[in-house]
Write a protein that holds these residues in place. Structure first.
Motif, PDB file in Angstrom:
ATOM      1  N   MET A 160       0.811  -1.195   0.000  1.00  0.00           N
ATOM      2  CA  MET A 160       0.000   0.000   0.000  1.00  0.00           C
ATOM      3  C   MET A 160       0.856   1.262   0.000  1.00  0.00           C
ATOM      4  N   ASP A 161       2.069   1.180  -0.554  1.00  0.00           N
ATOM      5  CA  ASP A 161       2.968   2.334  -0.551  1.00  0.00           C
ATOM      6  C   ASP A 161       2.366   3.546  -1.242  1.00  0.00           C
ATOM      7  N   TYR A 162       1.562   3.314  -2.272  1.00  0.00           N
ATOM      8  CA  TYR A 162       0.986   4.440  -3.009  1.00  0.00           C
ATOM      9  C   TYR A 162       0.054   5.273  -2.122  1.00  0.00           C
ATOM     10  N   ASP A 163      -0.533   4.663  -1.127  1.00  0.00           N
ATOM     11  CA  ASP A 163      -1.392   5.412  -0.209  1.00  0.00           C
ATOM     12  C   ASP A 163      -0.609   6.450   0.576  1.00  0.00           C
ATOM     13  N   HIS A 164       0.716   6.263   0.650  1.00  0.00           N
ATOM     14  CA  HIS A 164       1.582   7.214   1.355  1.00  0.00           C
ATOM     15  C   HIS A 164       2.321   8.140   0.388  1.00  0.00           C
ATOM     16  N   GLN A 165       2.213   7.871  -0.905  1.00  0.00           N
ATOM     17  CA  GLN A 165       2.898   8.688  -1.908  1.00  0.00           C
ATOM     18  C   GLN A 165       1.987   9.748  -2.521  1.00  0.00           C
ATOM     19  N   TYR A 166       0.681   9.564  -2.397  1.00  0.00           N
ATOM     20  CA  TYR A 166      -0.258  10.492  -3.028  1.00  0.00           C
ATOM     21  C   TYR A 166      -1.058  11.272  -1.989  1.00  0.00           C
ATOM     22  N   TYR A 167      -1.419  12.512  -2.388  1.00  0.00           N
ATOM     23  CA  TYR A 167      -2.124  13.435  -1.507  1.00  0.00           C
ATOM     24  C   TYR A 167      -3.325  14.021  -2.225  1.00  0.00           C
ATOM     25  N   LEU A 168      -4.330  14.396  -1.433  1.00  0.00           N
ATOM     26  CA  LEU A 168      -5.462  15.178  -1.923  1.00  0.00           C
ATOM     27  C   LEU A 168      -5.276  16.610  -1.465  1.00  0.00           C
ATOM     28  N   ILE A 169      -5.669  17.560  -2.299  1.00  0.00           N
ATOM     29  CA  ILE A 169      -5.534  18.974  -1.967  1.00  0.00           C
ATOM     30  C   ILE A 169      -6.851  19.501  -1.402  1.00  0.00           C
ATOM     31  N   THR A 170      -6.737  20.380  -0.420  1.00  0.00           N
ATOM     32  CA  THR A 170      -7.910  21.014   0.158  1.00  0.00           C
ATOM     33  C   THR A 170      -7.558  22.435   0.553  1.00  0.00           C
ATOM     34  N   GLU A 171      -8.559  23.241   0.811  1.00  0.00           N
ATOM     35  CA  GLU A 171      -8.326  24.614   1.241  1.00  0.00           C
ATOM     36  C   GLU A 171      -7.837  24.644   2.689  1.00  0.00           C
ATOM     37  N   ASP A 172      -7.109  25.696   3.051  1.00  0.00           N
ATOM     38  CA  ASP A 172      -6.689  25.890   4.436  1.00  0.00           C
ATOM     39  C   ASP A 172      -7.472  27.041   5.050  1.00  0.00           C
ATOM     40  N   GLU A 173      -7.018  27.530   6.205  1.00  0.00           N
ATOM     41  CA  GLU A 173      -7.748  28.581   6.894  1.00  0.00           C
ATOM     42  C   GLU A 173      -7.704  29.913   6.150  1.00  0.00           C
ATOM     43  N   CYS A 174      -6.763  30.076   5.223  1.00  0.00           N
ATOM     44  CA  CYS A 174      -6.666  31.309   4.427  1.00  0.00           C
ATOM     45  C   CYS A 174      -7.750  31.348   3.360  1.00  0.00           C
ATOM     46  N   SER A 175      -7.875  30.296   2.595  1.00  0.00           N
ATOM     47  CA  SER A 175      -8.845  30.263   1.498  1.00  0.00           C
ATOM     48  C   SER A 175     -10.209  29.751   1.936  1.00  0.00           C
ATOM     49  N   GLY A 176     -10.240  28.943   2.988  1.00  0.00           N
ATOM     50  CA  GLY A 176     -11.478  28.298   3.391  1.00  0.00           C
ATOM     51  C   GLY A 176     -12.524  29.230   3.964  1.00  0.00           C
ATOM     52  N   VAL A 177     -12.139  30.456   4.315  1.00  0.00           N
ATOM     53  CA  VAL A 177     -13.118  31.403   4.871  1.00  0.00           C
ATOM     54  C   VAL A 177     -13.928  32.088   3.770  1.00  0.00           C
ATOM     55  N   TYR A 178     -13.627  31.783   2.519  1.00  0.00           N
ATOM     56  CA  TYR A 178     -14.365  32.345   1.390  1.00  0.00           C
ATOM     57  C   TYR A 178     -14.884  31.225   0.501  1.00  0.00           C
ATOM     58  N   MET A 179     -15.948  31.516  -0.212  1.00  0.00           N
ATOM     59  CA  MET A 179     -16.427  30.637  -1.271  1.00  0.00           C
ATOM     60  C   MET A 179     -16.403  31.424  -2.567  1.00  0.00           C
ATOM     61  N   LEU A 180     -15.738  30.880  -3.580  1.00  0.00           N
ATOM     62  CA  LEU A 180     -15.660  31.522  -4.885  1.00  0.00           C
ATOM     63  C   LEU A 180     -16.361  30.648  -5.914  1.00  0.00           C
ATOM     64  N   ASN A 181     -17.060  31.275  -6.837  1.00  0.00           N
ATOM     65  CA  ASN A 181     -17.726  30.552  -7.911  1.00  0.00           C
ATOM     66  C   ASN A 181     -17.595  31.330  -9.215  1.00  0.00           C
ATOM     67  N   GLU A 182     -17.757  30.598 -10.312  1.00  0.00           N
ATOM     68  CA  GLU A 182     -17.753  31.268 -11.608  1.00  0.00           C
ATOM     69  C   GLU A 182     -18.984  32.163 -11.736  1.00  0.00           C
ATOM     70  N   SER A 183     -18.803  33.280 -12.415  1.00  0.00           N
ATOM     71  CA  SER A 183     -19.920  34.181 -12.683  1.00  0.00           C
ATOM     72  C   SER A 183     -20.431  33.951 -14.101  1.00  0.00           C
ATOM     73  N   ARG A 184     -21.513  34.646 -14.454  1.00  0.00           N
ATOM     74  CA  ARG A 184     -22.092  34.502 -15.786  1.00  0.00           C
ATOM     75  C   ARG A 184     -21.175  35.032 -16.871  1.00  0.00           C
ATOM     76  N   LYS A 185     -20.194  35.844 -16.503  1.00  0.00           N
ATOM     77  CA  LYS A 185     -19.261  36.391 -17.488  1.00  0.00           C
ATOM     78  C   LYS A 185     -18.237  35.355 -17.943  1.00  0.00           C
ATOM     79  N   SER A 186     -18.140  34.255 -17.205  1.00  0.00           N
ATOM     80  CA  SER A 186     -17.160  33.223 -17.541  1.00  0.00           C
ATOM     81  C   SER A 186     -17.528  32.533 -18.844  1.00  0.00           C
TER      82      SER A 186
END
Length: 212
Positions: free
Chosen positions: A1-27
């Motif tokens: 199961m070495d690959y379980d220790h070689q790969y990571y998932l990305i997530t927001e931290d306390e800097c970005s997690g306090v906001y929610m961003l979404n695409e607008s209609r201009k996109s």
């Protein structure tokens, strides 16, 4: 199961997690439709992306290097340059403007990761539901070494799980992103991820650097 220790998932931290961003209609409309596609969309996208703050104290907003947008991510030029240095397969970037309270930041990109593999180990992963037609909620991840062993590492440095919308980063890419001093992101090792996990602990971060 070495690959379980070689790969990571990305997530927001306390800097970005306090906001929610979404695409607008201009996109560009194809970005909103196609960012989760499992193929290149270069021929479909004609314009830029546009993103705005939809939740959080927008009066204090300043962009981080990573924000979770459209499940894939909105990344800064610095973040993009780190990934580009790896000459990744199946990863594309589309210029995007962040607009908030009359301010515009134009050095960010919506990332499209379309390289994908069926990599869940059915015996060690934990799901609620059935693997038939991928009708399940993923509760614990374990990667199938029989699949990953057959894929050259340069083709699986960053990729999407085919069975579920999760994006996996190899430890070498994670090390480079962390070394760049970027903001807004945390990484959770696959072996430590569960449906309830949101952040890596400081001890896990220190342990990662100790292993470099």
């Amino acid at each position: 199961m070495d690959y379980d220790h070689q790969y990571y998932l990305i997530t927001e931290d306390e800097c970005s997690g306090v906001y929610m961003l979404n695409e607008s209609r201009k996109s560009d409309e194809r970005l909103g439709i196609e960012l989760l596609s499992e193929y290149s969309i270069k021929r479909l996208v004609r314009g830029r992306g546009h993103v705005h703050v939809t939740w959080g104290d927008d009066g204090n907003f300043s962009p981080c290097d990573y924000h979770r947008v459209s499940a894939t991510g909105l990344v800064s030029h610095k973040f993009k340059e780190v990934l580009v240095s790896f000459n990744l397969h199946g990863v594309e970037f589309y210029g995007a403007d962040i607009e908030n309270n009359g301010n515009t930041w134009s050095d960010h990109y919506l990332i499209h990761i379309w390289q994908n593999y069926r990599v869940l180990h059915h015996g060690r992963s934990r799901i609620k539901g059935s693997y038939v037609d991928d009708e399940f909620t993923l509760e614990k991840i374990s990667l199938d070494e029989r699949v990953l062993d057959d894929i050259p590492i340069e083709e699986r440095l960053v990729f999407r799980m085919n069975e579920d919308v999760k994006y996996l980063y190899h430890e070498s890419v994670v090390a480079a992103l962390r070394a760049a001093g970027l903001t807004g992101m945390r990484f959770v090792k696959v072996a430590d991820w569960s449906i309830g996990s949101a952040f890596t602990s400081e001890d896990e971060e220190d342990e990662f650097y100790d292993d470099l």
